[in-house]
Design a protein around this motif. Sequence first.
Motif, PDB file in Angstrom:
ATOM      1  N   ASP A 257       0.816  -1.213   0.000  1.00  0.00           N
ATOM      2  CA  ASP A 257       0.000   0.000   0.000  1.00  0.00           C
ATOM      3  C   ASP A 257       0.852   1.266   0.000  1.00  0.00           C
ATOM      4  OD1 ASP A 257      -2.526  -0.888  -0.326  1.00  0.00           O
ATOM      5  OD2 ASP A 257      -3.215  -0.471   1.704  1.00  0.00           O
ATOM      6  N   GLY A 258       1.983   1.214  -0.700  1.00  0.00           N
ATOM      7  CA  GLY A 258       2.824   2.390  -0.833  1.00  0.00           C
ATOM      8  C   GLY A 258       3.742   2.655   0.326  1.00  0.00           C
ATOM      9  N   VAL A 259       3.736   1.796   1.355  1.00  0.00           N
ATOM     10  CA  VAL A 259       4.601   1.963   2.527  1.00  0.00           C
ATOM     11  C   VAL A 259       5.626   0.834   2.540  1.00  0.00           C
ATOM     12  CG1 VAL A 259       4.731   2.087   5.036  1.00  0.00           C
ATOM     13  CG2 VAL A 259       2.753   3.059   3.837  1.00  0.00           C
ATOM     14  N   THR A 260       6.912   1.193   2.627  1.00  0.00           N
ATOM     15  CA  THR A 260       7.978   0.190   2.646  1.00  0.00           C
ATOM     16  C   THR A 260       8.455  -0.030   4.078  1.00  0.00           C
ATOM     17  OG1 THR A 260       8.703   0.816   0.426  1.00  0.00           O
ATOM     18  CG2 THR A 260      10.275  -0.399   1.791  1.00  0.00           C
ATOM     19  N   ARG A 261       8.520  -1.284   4.468  1.00  0.00           N
ATOM     20  CA  ARG A 261       8.976  -1.651   5.812  1.00  0.00           C
ATOM     21  C   ARG A 261       9.994  -2.779   5.693  1.00  0.00           C
ATOM     22  NH1 ARG A 261       3.305  -1.221   6.421  1.00  0.00           N
ATOM     23  NH2 ARG A 261       2.607   0.335   7.956  1.00  0.00           N
ATOM     24  N   ALA A 262      10.914  -2.806   6.653  1.00  0.00           N
ATOM     25  CA  ALA A 262      11.901  -3.886   6.724  1.00  0.00           C
ATOM     26  C   ALA A 262      11.459  -4.897   7.775  1.00  0.00           C
ATOM     27  CB  ALA A 262      13.273  -3.329   7.070  1.00  0.00           C
ATOM     28  N   TYR A 263      11.540  -6.165   7.433  1.00  0.00           N
ATOM     29  CA  TYR A 263      11.164  -7.251   8.332  1.00  0.00           C
ATOM     30  C   TYR A 263      12.361  -8.180   8.513  1.00  0.00           C
ATOM     31  CZ  TYR A 263       6.466  -5.763   6.942  1.00  0.00           C
ATOM     32  OH  TYR A 263       5.350  -5.016   6.680  1.00  0.00           O
ATOM     33  N   HIS A 264      12.719  -8.434   9.759  1.00  0.00           N
ATOM     34  CA  HIS A 264      13.705  -9.472  10.049  1.00  0.00           C
ATOM     35  C   HIS A 264      12.972 -10.800  10.029  1.00  0.00           C
ATOM     36  CE1 HIS A 264      16.885  -6.646  11.239  1.00  0.00           C
ATOM     37  NE2 HIS A 264      15.876  -5.915  11.666  1.00  0.00           N
ATOM     38  N   CYS A 265      13.584 -11.819   9.462  1.00  0.00           N
ATOM     39  CA  CYS A 265      12.894 -13.092   9.265  1.00  0.00           C
ATOM     40  C   CYS A 265      13.783 -14.267   9.668  1.00  0.00           C
ATOM     41  CB  CYS A 265      12.462 -13.269   7.805  1.00  0.00           C
ATOM     42  SG  CYS A 265      11.429 -11.921   7.162  1.00  0.00           S
ATOM     43  N   ALA A 266      13.126 -15.337  10.085  1.00  0.00           N
ATOM     44  CA  ALA A 266      13.819 -16.596  10.376  1.00  0.00           C
ATOM     45  C   ALA A 266      12.794 -17.701  10.264  1.00  0.00           C
ATOM     46  CB  ALA A 266      14.437 -16.573  11.772  1.00  0.00           C
ATOM     47  N   ARG A 267      13.179 -18.780   9.614  1.00  0.00           N
ATOM     48  CA  ARG A 267      12.234 -19.883   9.420  1.00  0.00           C
ATOM     49  C   ARG A 267      12.574 -21.044  10.342  1.00  0.00           C
ATOM     50  NH1 ARG A 267       8.260 -21.360   6.403  1.00  0.00           N
ATOM     51  NH2 ARG A 267       8.371 -19.623   4.932  1.00  0.00           N
ATOM     52  N   ASP A 268      11.505 -21.638  10.896  1.00  0.00           N
ATOM     53  CA  ASP A 268      11.617 -22.831  11.721  1.00  0.00           C
ATOM     54  C   ASP A 268      10.566 -23.819  11.231  1.00  0.00           C
ATOM     55  OD1 ASP A 268      12.117 -24.702  13.655  1.00  0.00           O
ATOM     56  OD2 ASP A 268      11.182 -23.596  15.296  1.00  0.00           O
ATOM     57  N   GLY A 269      10.931 -24.634  10.234  1.00  0.00           N
ATOM     58  CA  GLY A 269       9.975 -25.560   9.642  1.00  0.00           C
ATOM     59  C   GLY A 269       8.887 -24.813   8.899  1.00  0.00           C
ATOM     60  N   ASP A 270       7.633 -25.102   9.238  1.00  0.00           N
ATOM     61  CA  ASP A 270       6.539 -24.415   8.561  1.00  0.00           C
ATOM     62  C   ASP A 270       6.148 -23.125   9.247  1.00  0.00           C
ATOM     63  OD1 ASP A 270       5.382 -25.467  10.826  1.00  0.00           O
ATOM     64  OD2 ASP A 270       3.587 -26.215   9.818  1.00  0.00           O
ATOM     65  N   VAL A 271       6.952 -22.694  10.228  1.00  0.00           N
ATOM     66  CA  VAL A 271       6.702 -21.416  10.904  1.00  0.00           C
ATOM     67  C   VAL A 271       7.725 -20.393  10.428  1.00  0.00           C
ATOM     68  CG1 VAL A 271       6.601 -20.193  13.104  1.00  0.00           C
ATOM     69  CG2 VAL A 271       5.710 -22.526  12.935  1.00  0.00           C
ATOM     70  N   LEU A 272       7.236 -19.293   9.913  1.00  0.00           N
ATOM     71  CA  LEU A 272       8.085 -18.181   9.497  1.00  0.00           C
ATOM     72  C   LEU A 272       7.972 -17.083  10.544  1.00  0.00           C
ATOM     73  CD1 LEU A 272       9.836 -16.659   7.401  1.00  0.00           C
ATOM     74  CD2 LEU A 272       7.692 -15.818   6.392  1.00  0.00           C
TER      75      LEU A 272
END
Length: 694
Positions: free
Chosen positions: A578-593
Amino acid sequence: MFDSVLVANRGEIAVRVIRTLRTLGVRSVAVYSDADASAPHVSLADVAVRIGPAAAAESYLSIPAVIAAARATGAQAIHPGYGFLSENTAFAAACAEAGIVFVGPPASAIEAMGDKIRAKQTVAKAGVPVVPGSDGAGLDDAALALAVEQVGYPVLLKPSAGGGGKGMHEVHRADDLADAITTARREARGSFGDDTLLVERLVTTPRHIEIQVMADAHGNVVHLGERECSLQRRHQKIVEEAPSALLTDTQRTAMGAAAVEAARAVGYTGAGTVEFIVGADDPDQFFFMEMNTRLQVEHPVTELVTGLDLVELQLRVAAGEPLPLTQDDVRLHGHAVEVRVYAETASIIDGAAVFLPTGGRILALREPVGPGIRVDSGVVTGGVVGSDYDPMLAKIIAHGADRAEAIRRLDSALRDTVLLGLGTNIGFLRALLADDDVRAARLDTGLVGRRVEDWTAGHPDTASTGEGASTGQSASAGLPTDVLAAAAVHTLLELEPTGAVVDPFDVPGGWRVGEPAWTTWRMAVSGHDPVDVRIRGRAAAAEVTVGDTAPRPVSGRPQTATRTHPEPDSQGVEVTFDGVTRAYHCARDGDVLWLGRDGFAWGVREQAPLDAAATADAGAGGPVTSPMPGTVTVVEVADGQRVAAGDRLVVVEAMKMEHVLTAPVDGIVRDLRARAGTTVARDATLLVIDAEGN
């Protein structure tokens, strides 16, 4: 100064003590249980000794094991930190018998102040004002009830043998007294091995203010100003600050003098804290509550406003040195605020805020940095947080020229904190700090209880920017829509390099003639209803619908640098929604993001769409499961017993907190598996409710 000191603790306080030892050039000895073999304090110390299995009673609370470790490593002194053996008279005596210096007060002072009934009697004789209440020891239930009648409602039941808010219960009417006594005794017995209770008058609109004292063996006693600890939940402190915005210099001087007299009354040496209850409407009236004969969790705020290292002062006093300062030397500079980061999550259930312990492996961790910011932490990336010990992970402290600047810096630090892999209270803390009453220092010990649902309901940035109104909260209230959109984009980015998605028309969700097809995931976040998320296109230019919202443009790319961390997160994404840029830190644990932004973290479980019929029987009974890993302490039902919705079934204790599970519907108890004293995993079935008529 000592040549070698053993630190009889774990977590952030062990790390903090070891750092001062290193600064002083003193050899540090760590102890650890099997659960902490890879903990930060073990690797930071010069020497580390295993003292037993994970259970605290067989390791950190084992006096013989700790003394043996000190002897084996040639430690001249033992610093107990806080908790565990820090206020244990038998341990202090065992140190003396072994010829090892206990970095703390003499056993006689610990004993005098450890018994709250005796402590009140002792300080009252020294002229320190005390809260009206019972002053007899060993009161049975009938005597407690009589004492309550004499004091008058409302009252506070408190364990005589311990502190930290454990086992404390407010009672506002006679009908609740018997249950409160039973629960308080059980919690006191479990936490301190002693179920003796005392009764105190409950001061209305109270503020919790404590004075830090320091005393040496040469008769010198000084106070280092006060800390305000009024923001607390279930008598457990959440936020601490120094100095208090309530007190004038005259009131500060009077309270400090009373604290010094309380310390003198028991021949105190070392660091201690005298806690007072103060009526918000009349700060001139203050009452002694208790004295903690150890270093406090919240000592960093005092260090930041005084410029003193309290652990160093403890060590010097324990080594026989006189205090290097007088009362006139103590000056307070600026303001400091501390928050405690816990492994727990808050949710709204049936209109009430519920805090549940969490646990798991820390998948990603970035601690805040910046002017005036201090972090005392006991965790690292890859570390496992279990249910064996207290749920506190770290403390984040901010110092500023004044209170407003300190709070702004602290909120910014929380926003920059990344901790993925388990739920924490960081988001709740940000919402608390954004509250108008907190910002204005209109505090009392009941404020959190009155406002906790408001602070738990959503994201403070959402409330301040009106984001919920403009983008539409997803189908689950309080869960920002952009988080689920970002999860969908992240999954696209994971699929594209593998060739799983090579053509916008060739995706698992089906196809339409002339346009890309939609892929649908059902995304579930703990504490929220599942939401169907549909996305089509490539990650660089896609459309997404979250719940029942209209399709909106979304795009994403791997994360680059952030404002506070020049090194980009290798799994992170930058998403424009929606026109807003955000940074997300991510880490995956199986089927959980796991996704984190602004200090918040969400574990998103991605599932295929579920058949609606599978949930058609929701509310018709079924398994009752444990909401967290813990120990079953009480089972209040039997197989075949008829129960009504809301009846108590089982009590599960985790991280020193009790959680009562109740019947979701009317029915019959079947397949009762819960047994008192057994440990259970999260989501373990404890029993089944066979709903009537089914």
